[in-house]
Design a protein around this motif. Structure first.
Motif, PDB file in Angstrom:
ATOM      1  N   ALA A   1       0.865  -1.182   0.000  1.00 44.30           N
ATOM      2  CA  ALA A   1       0.000   0.000   0.000  1.00 44.30           C
ATOM      3  C   ALA A   1       0.901   1.230   0.000  1.00 44.30           C
ATOM      4  CB  ALA A   1      -0.909  -0.006   1.226  1.00 44.30           C
ATOM      5  N   GLU A   2       0.941   1.937  -1.115  1.00 38.07           N
ATOM      6  CA  GLU A   2       1.842   3.070  -1.270  1.00 38.07           C
ATOM      7  C   GLU A   2       1.068   4.360  -1.497  1.00 38.07           C
ATOM      8  OE1 GLU A   2       4.957   2.724  -0.751  1.00 38.07           O
ATOM      9  OE2 GLU A   2       5.245   0.561  -0.908  1.00 38.07           O
ATOM     10  N   THR A   3       1.727   5.480  -1.202  1.00 34.84           N
ATOM     11  CA  THR A   3       1.125   6.788  -1.459  1.00 34.84           C
ATOM     12  C   THR A   3       1.934   7.604  -2.457  1.00 34.84           C
ATOM     13  OG1 THR A   3       2.297   7.758   0.431  1.00 34.84           O
ATOM     14  CG2 THR A   3       0.075   6.892   0.840  1.00 34.84           C
ATOM     15  N   GLN A   4       3.107   7.106  -2.835  1.00 32.39           N
ATOM     16  CA  GLN A   4       3.938   7.783  -3.835  1.00 32.39           C
ATOM     17  C   GLN A   4       4.925   6.786  -4.437  1.00 32.39           C
ATOM     18  OE1 GLN A   4       6.364  10.791  -1.948  1.00 32.39           O
ATOM     19  NE2 GLN A   4       6.828   9.495  -0.188  1.00 32.39           N
ATOM     20  N   ASN A   5       5.414   7.096  -5.643  1.00 32.00           N
ATOM     21  CA  ASN A   5       6.404   6.256  -6.323  1.00 32.00           C
ATOM     22  C   ASN A   5       6.001   4.778  -6.256  1.00 32.00           C
ATOM     23  OD1 ASN A   5       7.975   8.614  -6.700  1.00 32.00           O
ATOM     24  ND2 ASN A   5       8.967   8.313  -4.717  1.00 32.00           N
ATOM     25  N   LEU A   6       4.787   4.496  -6.712  1.00 33.68           N
ATOM     26  CA  LEU A   6       4.192   3.166  -6.532  1.00 33.68           C
ATOM     27  C   LEU A   6       5.087   2.041  -7.045  1.00 33.68           C
ATOM     28  CD1 LEU A   6       1.686   1.471  -5.734  1.00 33.68           C
ATOM     29  CD2 LEU A   6       0.864   1.790  -8.066  1.00 33.68           C
ATOM     30  N   LEU A   7       5.451   2.095  -8.308  1.00 34.96           N
ATOM     31  CA  LEU A   7       6.204   0.982  -8.897  1.00 34.96           C
ATOM     32  C   LEU A   7       7.611   0.877  -8.324  1.00 34.96           C
ATOM     33  CD1 LEU A   7       5.136   1.061 -12.662  1.00 34.96           C
ATOM     34  CD2 LEU A   7       4.283  -0.371 -10.802  1.00 34.96           C
TER      35      LEU A   7
END
Length: 391
Positions: A320-326
């Protein structure tokens, strides 16, 4: 969505608009004949994405466009489906972009025929439609109505609402009837964990457990023997699972390790607390000053520990990310030594925590990322198991 060259091609524009309005992400591919009835620009405007035509078969990019589209698709709809494309599909021909992408697609396919009544009733077309249905492809019967030739007959494209309702119902039925996990033992974690501050307060996160529970429900429906280890949620119990309730990350770690060795597949969908209170207060902390300092210490990294000791198990993690997912998800995939990492952007209000919808990217070692477009979490769960079955 695949548009072929019939007079009803213009009606596909209304169907694209209905899908987008319903919350679907739509990409359109068109045969050369279809572009003579309606322009690619119409579908580019409605779908807000490039339109694939025969010119897309050869590019200078690293990606292979028809494979990219096939991998991306959650559902393939052929509308209107001419007698020509039905014949090609039934015989596995791939002589243009549309038929090449369809041959490479392993997602559910929905064929919506529209043609002259005589073509529809021709023995060859009847035989080809029967062949598609035997292959598990869904084919909608055309309506009876006024045809382009100027007379009444069967072969008219059904209404947009009829097609949409049919696809939704068939998708629902397909999810619930597949039994390809029979004999598999699957461990799934779900929900959040709570770390005590004092007898009244705790630290936690926004996870509702919906994704983990959707995975568990889907696994049961597909024949698996499921153990569900869950933190606190407000979700109803799932029948026919071995349910284990936990509160803290340490408790989840203990329970997971009890079952890990006997499992075939382990899916860590829970959002566990990375930190805990070093020394929880035994009594309620009183409001005595303007600030309060609480020392946090790291919890055990459950996923990483499993990645270090897995042998026969297929291990799936979530990011679960909020930035720079990949970038962040790729790093996590490598550090945790998982076979599949499901990454999603929880900063978006329309997906993720608390939502019934999600949009995720599948990451696997030595594979290109695969985007699974916005869909309900039950469908995302089905795609996770479809991916696992393909290992």
């Amino acid at each position: 969505m695949y548009i072929t060259g019939g007079i009803a091609a213009y009606k596909a524009a209304y169907f694209v608009r209905a899908l987008v309005k319903d919350g679907a992400k739509v990409r359109v591919a068109m045969t050369k004949s279809a572009t003579k009835f309606i322009t690619p620009m119409t579908f580019k405007t409605l779908s807000r994405h490039r339109v694939y035509t025969d010119e897309a078969l050869v590019t200078d990019d690293e990606i292979v466009p028809h494979i990219e589209l096939a991998d991306w698709s959650d559902t393939a709809v052929i509308i209107p489906a001419t007698a020509n494309v039905i014949a090609k599909m039934s015989h596995g021909l791939a002589d243009d972009f549309v038929t090449s992408a369809l041959l490479a697609s392993d997602c559910p396919k929905f064929v919506v025929p529209a043609m002259n009544e005589k073509m529809l009733k021709n023995k060859a077309t009847t035989r080809n439609i029967k062949s598609l249905r035997m292959d598990g492809i869904k084919v909608l019967d055309p309506d009876v109505g006024f045809l382009a030739e100027g007379y009444q007959g069967k072969g008219r494209l059904p209404s947009t609402s009829t097609i949409l309702k049919w696809i939704k119902q068939e998708n629902k039925n397909q999810i619930s009837t597949v039994k390809d996990l029979t004999g598999k033992k699957i461990l799934i974690t779900a929900g959040k964990t709570l770390e005590t501050i004092d007898p009244v307060r705790y630290i936690t996160n926004r996870s509702t457990g919906k994704m983990g529970y959707a995975l568990a429900q889907t696994a049961v429906e597909r024949g698996a023997e499921v153990t569900l280890i869950s933190g606190p949620t407000n979700l109803p119990e799932i029948s026919n699972v071995n349910f284990i309730s936990i509160i803290t990350t340490a408790e989840m770690f203990e329970e997971v390790n009890k079952f890990f060795e006997q499992m075939d597949i382990v899916i860590m969908a829970a959002a566990v607390s990375d930190y805990r209170i070093e020394k929880p207060a035994t009594q309620k902390i009183k409001k005595k000053s303007a600030t309060l300092e609480i020392k946090l210490v790291k919890n055990v990294d459950i996923l990483k520990s499993l990645g270090q000791k897995k042998n026969k198990q297929i291990l799936v993690g979530f990011a679960a990310e909020t930035q720079n997912l990949l970038e962040n998800a790729s790093r996590k995939m490598q550090e945790k030594n998982v076979d599949l990492l499901v990454a999603n952007d929880v900063s978006r209000a329309d997906i993720g925590f608390g939502s019934d919808q999600n949009e995720v990217t599948f990451l696997r070692p030595d594979h290109k990322p695969v985007l699974i477009g916005k869909s309900d979490k039950k469908r995302i769960a089905a795609k996770v198991f479809d991916c696992i079955i393909g290992f």
